[in-house]
Every structure is written in C-alpha cells, then in structure tokens.
Design a protein around this motif. Structure first.
Motif, PDB file in Angstrom:
ATOM      1  N   VAL A   1      38.921 -37.675  -4.014  1.00  0.00           N
ATOM      2  CA  VAL A   1      39.830 -38.584  -4.894  1.00  0.00           C
ATOM      3  C   VAL A   1      39.652 -38.326  -6.313  1.00  0.00           C
ATOM      4  CG1 VAL A   1      40.598 -41.128  -5.411  1.00  0.00           C
ATOM      5  CG2 VAL A   1      40.494 -40.284  -3.027  1.00  0.00           C
ATOM      6  N   ILE A   2      38.400 -38.440  -6.722  1.00  0.00           N
ATOM      7  CA  ILE A   2      38.027 -38.288  -8.161  1.00  0.00           C
ATOM      8  C   ILE A   2      38.370 -36.815  -8.656  1.00  0.00           C
ATOM      9  CG2 ILE A   2      36.104 -38.154  -9.885  1.00  0.00           C
ATOM     10  CD1 ILE A   2      34.651 -40.306  -7.581  1.00  0.00           C
ATOM     11  N   GLU A   3      38.273 -35.797  -7.936  1.00  0.00           N
ATOM     12  CA  GLU A   3      38.462 -34.551  -8.405  1.00  0.00           C
ATOM     13  C   GLU A   3      39.860 -34.391  -8.706  1.00  0.00           C
ATOM     14  OE1 GLU A   3      36.966 -31.905  -5.320  1.00  0.00           O
ATOM     15  OE2 GLU A   3      34.886 -32.175  -5.829  1.00  0.00           O
ATOM     16  N   THR A   4      40.686 -35.120  -7.513  1.00  0.00           N
ATOM     17  CA  THR A   4      42.281 -34.892  -7.943  1.00  0.00           C
ATOM     18  C   THR A   4      42.626 -35.478  -9.000  1.00  0.00           C
ATOM     19  OG1 THR A   4      42.497 -34.908  -5.348  1.00  0.00           O
ATOM     20  CG2 THR A   4      44.527 -35.320  -6.691  1.00  0.00           C
ATOM     21  N   MET A   5      42.280 -36.929  -9.236  1.00  0.00           N
ATOM     22  CA  MET A   5      42.711 -37.827 -10.278  1.00  0.00           C
ATOM     23  C   MET A   5      42.381 -37.304 -11.590  1.00  0.00           C
ATOM     24  SD  MET A   5      44.623 -40.232  -8.741  1.00  0.00           S
ATOM     25  CE  MET A   5      44.652 -41.957  -9.415  1.00  0.00           C
ATOM     26  N   SER A   6      41.020 -36.714 -11.852  1.00  0.00           N
ATOM     27  CA  SER A   6      40.535 -36.241 -12.954  1.00  0.00           C
ATOM     28  C   SER A   6      41.427 -34.910 -13.506  1.00  0.00           C
ATOM     29  CB  SER A   6      39.011 -35.773 -12.895  1.00  0.00           C
ATOM     30  OG  SER A   6      38.894 -34.644 -11.922  1.00  0.00           O
TER      31      SER A   6
ATOM     32  N   TYR B   1      49.727 -42.504 -11.222  1.00  0.00           N
ATOM     33  CA  TYR B   1      50.339 -43.605 -10.410  1.00  0.00           C
ATOM     34  C   TYR B   1      51.127 -42.855  -9.140  1.00  0.00           C
ATOM     35  CZ  TYR B   1      53.310 -47.494  -9.864  1.00  0.00           C
ATOM     36  OH  TYR B   1      53.873 -48.672  -9.268  1.00  0.00           O
ATOM     37  N   ARG B   2      51.946 -41.710  -9.593  1.00  0.00           N
ATOM     38  CA  ARG B   2      52.495 -41.010  -8.523  1.00  0.00           C
ATOM     39  C   ARG B   2      51.662 -40.756  -7.386  1.00  0.00           C
ATOM     40  NH1 ARG B   2      56.128 -39.153 -12.527  1.00  0.00           N
ATOM     41  NH2 ARG B   2      54.951 -37.394 -13.247  1.00  0.00           N
ATOM     42  N   GLN B   3      50.287 -40.072  -7.776  1.00  0.00           N
ATOM     43  CA  GLN B   3      49.614 -39.734  -6.731  1.00  0.00           C
ATOM     44  C   GLN B   3      48.976 -40.601  -5.755  1.00  0.00           C
ATOM     45  OE1 GLN B   3      48.241 -36.253  -5.790  1.00  0.00           O
ATOM     46  NE2 GLN B   3      47.542 -37.452  -4.468  1.00  0.00           N
ATOM     47  N   VAL B   4      48.739 -41.906  -6.320  1.00  0.00           N
ATOM     48  CA  VAL B   4      48.442 -43.183  -5.609  1.00  0.00           C
ATOM     49  C   VAL B   4      49.406 -43.407  -4.694  1.00  0.00           C
ATOM     50  CG1 VAL B   4      47.930 -45.568  -5.889  1.00  0.00           C
ATOM     51  CG2 VAL B   4      46.851 -44.118  -7.480  1.00  0.00           C
TER      52      VAL B   4
ATOM     53  N   LEU C   1      46.449 -48.074  -3.157  1.00  0.00           N
ATOM     54  CA  LEU C   1      45.182 -48.502  -3.780  1.00  0.00           C
ATOM     55  C   LEU C   1      44.247 -48.841  -2.577  1.00  0.00           C
ATOM     56  CD1 LEU C   1      46.358 -51.051  -6.245  1.00  0.00           C
ATOM     57  CD2 LEU C   1      45.277 -49.066  -6.678  1.00  0.00           C
ATOM     58  N   ILE C   2      44.781 -49.110  -1.355  1.00  0.00           N
ATOM     59  CA  ILE C   2      43.969 -49.095  -0.258  1.00  0.00           C
ATOM     60  C   ILE C   2      43.564 -47.861   0.472  1.00  0.00           C
ATOM     61  CG2 ILE C   2      44.273 -49.434   2.341  1.00  0.00           C
ATOM     62  CD1 ILE C   2      46.405 -51.860   1.539  1.00  0.00           C
ATOM     63  N   ALA C   3      44.379 -46.892   0.213  1.00  0.00           N
ATOM     64  CA  ALA C   3      44.132 -45.315   0.598  1.00  0.00           C
ATOM     65  C   ALA C   3      42.819 -44.894  -0.219  1.00  0.00           C
ATOM     66  CB  ALA C   3      45.304 -44.529   0.253  1.00  0.00           C
ATOM     67  N   LEU C   4      42.883 -45.466  -1.353  1.00  0.00           N
ATOM     68  CA  LEU C   4      41.669 -44.827  -2.491  1.00  0.00           C
ATOM     69  C   LEU C   4      40.321 -45.612  -1.879  1.00  0.00           C
ATOM     70  CD1 LEU C   4      43.300 -45.346  -5.978  1.00  0.00           C
ATOM     71  CD2 LEU C   4      43.086 -43.146  -4.553  1.00  0.00           C
ATOM     72  N   VAL C   5      40.489 -46.992  -1.422  1.00  0.00           N
ATOM     73  CA  VAL C   5      39.396 -47.897  -0.964  1.00  0.00           C
ATOM     74  C   VAL C   5      38.908 -47.293   0.132  1.00  0.00           C
ATOM     75  CG1 VAL C   5      38.845 -49.997  -0.189  1.00  0.00           C
ATOM     76  CG2 VAL C   5      40.030 -50.058  -2.362  1.00  0.00           C
TER      77      VAL C   5
ATOM     78  N   ARG D   1      54.132 -50.873  -2.081  1.00  0.00           N
ATOM     79  CA  ARG D   1      53.803 -49.308  -2.114  1.00  0.00           C
ATOM     80  C   ARG D   1      52.615 -49.026  -2.961  1.00  0.00           C
ATOM     81  NH1 ARG D   1      58.342 -45.547  -4.148  1.00  0.00           N
ATOM     82  NH2 ARG D   1      57.729 -46.738  -6.094  1.00  0.00           N
ATOM     83  N   ILE D   2      52.370 -49.514  -4.268  1.00  0.00           N
ATOM     84  CA  ILE D   2      51.182 -49.170  -4.893  1.00  0.00           C
ATOM     85  C   ILE D   2      49.945 -49.953  -4.220  1.00  0.00           C
ATOM     86  CG2 ILE D   2      51.568 -51.227  -6.486  1.00  0.00           C
ATOM     87  CD1 ILE D   2      50.054 -47.888  -7.487  1.00  0.00           C
ATOM     88  N   VAL D   3      50.020 -50.811  -3.675  1.00  0.00           N
ATOM     89  CA  VAL D   3      48.797 -51.553  -2.852  1.00  0.00           C
ATOM     90  C   VAL D   3      48.391 -50.571  -1.857  1.00  0.00           C
ATOM     91  CG1 VAL D   3      47.858 -53.501  -1.810  1.00  0.00           C
ATOM     92  CG2 VAL D   3      49.441 -53.786  -3.789  1.00  0.00           C
TER      93      VAL D   3
END
Length: 138
Positions: free
Chosen positions: A14-19, A28-31, A84-88, A79-81
């Motif tokens: 997740v960190i690698e993708t977002m960076s 935002y689109r990725q999330v 965010l759940i996916a990130l958690v 949708r955005i939540v």
C-alpha cells in the motif's frame, strides 16, 4: 476466512503504491479502487453489534481468531470508506495480536498522505476502526 483481497495486499505494498502518486486525486482514485476489491460482507453479518461506533457512515467489522492470526471482514455503505477499510485490513488482516498491537498506524497513515485530505469525521472514523481492531485483538 480468506484474505479480503484474494491476493495479499500488505501495508508495505500500500505504501509503495501510494508513494508513486504525486496528486491527491490519484491517491483518492487508488483508495476507491482498493475499496472495490474489498469483498462485499455477507448481509447476515451486517448486524447492529458489529457496527463501529464513531463512524459517520455505517461500518461493520467482524473478527475471527484462529489461535495464531486474526482475520477481519469489514464493509461500509460509503465508497471512500470501503477504500479506507481496505487500507486498514492490509495492515491488520491475518496478523498476530502482537503485530496488531505494535503496528504504528499514525506513521502508516502519514506515509500514505491521506489524513490531511480527509474530513475530520472521516479521519475520526478511520481511527475508530483501527481502535476497534486493536481492542478486539488484545
């Protein structure tokens, strides 16, 4: 309970993708995309006692411990939540209690560059989900 994504998306990926993104819109689109990958939770699990308090949108969190690892299922009506759940879940799903307790969520979210762009209530909701996972796994 299988991995929420079918494949293993970890906090590191997740960190690698977002960076790799420079703009908030791309992040935002990725999330949102990760939220779409999150399997829908069985409607039978969407019960009052599984709702996470402190979230402005509905968030359900189910947990299961297999004696070594924690497995989580979560869903939201926003949708955005879901993203965010996916990130958690990338950070906590199929992890030991010790890993979950020691994981530095603030540093993780800081590396993702998300919290500054979320509304205060979304940020609080995100922290509420993490807090519930940490409480359950104590």
């Amino acid at each position: 309970m299988s991995h929420p994504f079918g494949t293993t998306i970890t906090a590191t990926t997740v960190i690698e993708t977002m960076s790799g993104f420079t703009s908030w819109e791309d992040r935002y689109r990725q999330v949102i995309m990760w939220g779409k990958l999150l399997p829908k939770m069985d409607e039978a699990l969407k019960q009052e006692q599984l709702l996470v308090a402190g979230c402005e949108s509905k968030v359900w969190l189910a947990s299961e411990f297999d004696g070594e690892y924690w497995h989580f299922q979560a869903d939201s009506d926003a949708r955005i939540v879901r993203g965010l759940i996916a990130l958690v879940l990338a950070a906590f799903h199929h992890q030991t209690s010790e890993h979950i307790q020691q994981f530095d969520t603030d540093a993780y979210f800081a590396q993702l560059g998300l919290i500054d762009h979320l509304s205060p209530s979304r940020g609080n909701g995100l922290r509420a989900i993490v807090e519930q996972i940490k409480q359950v796994s104590r």
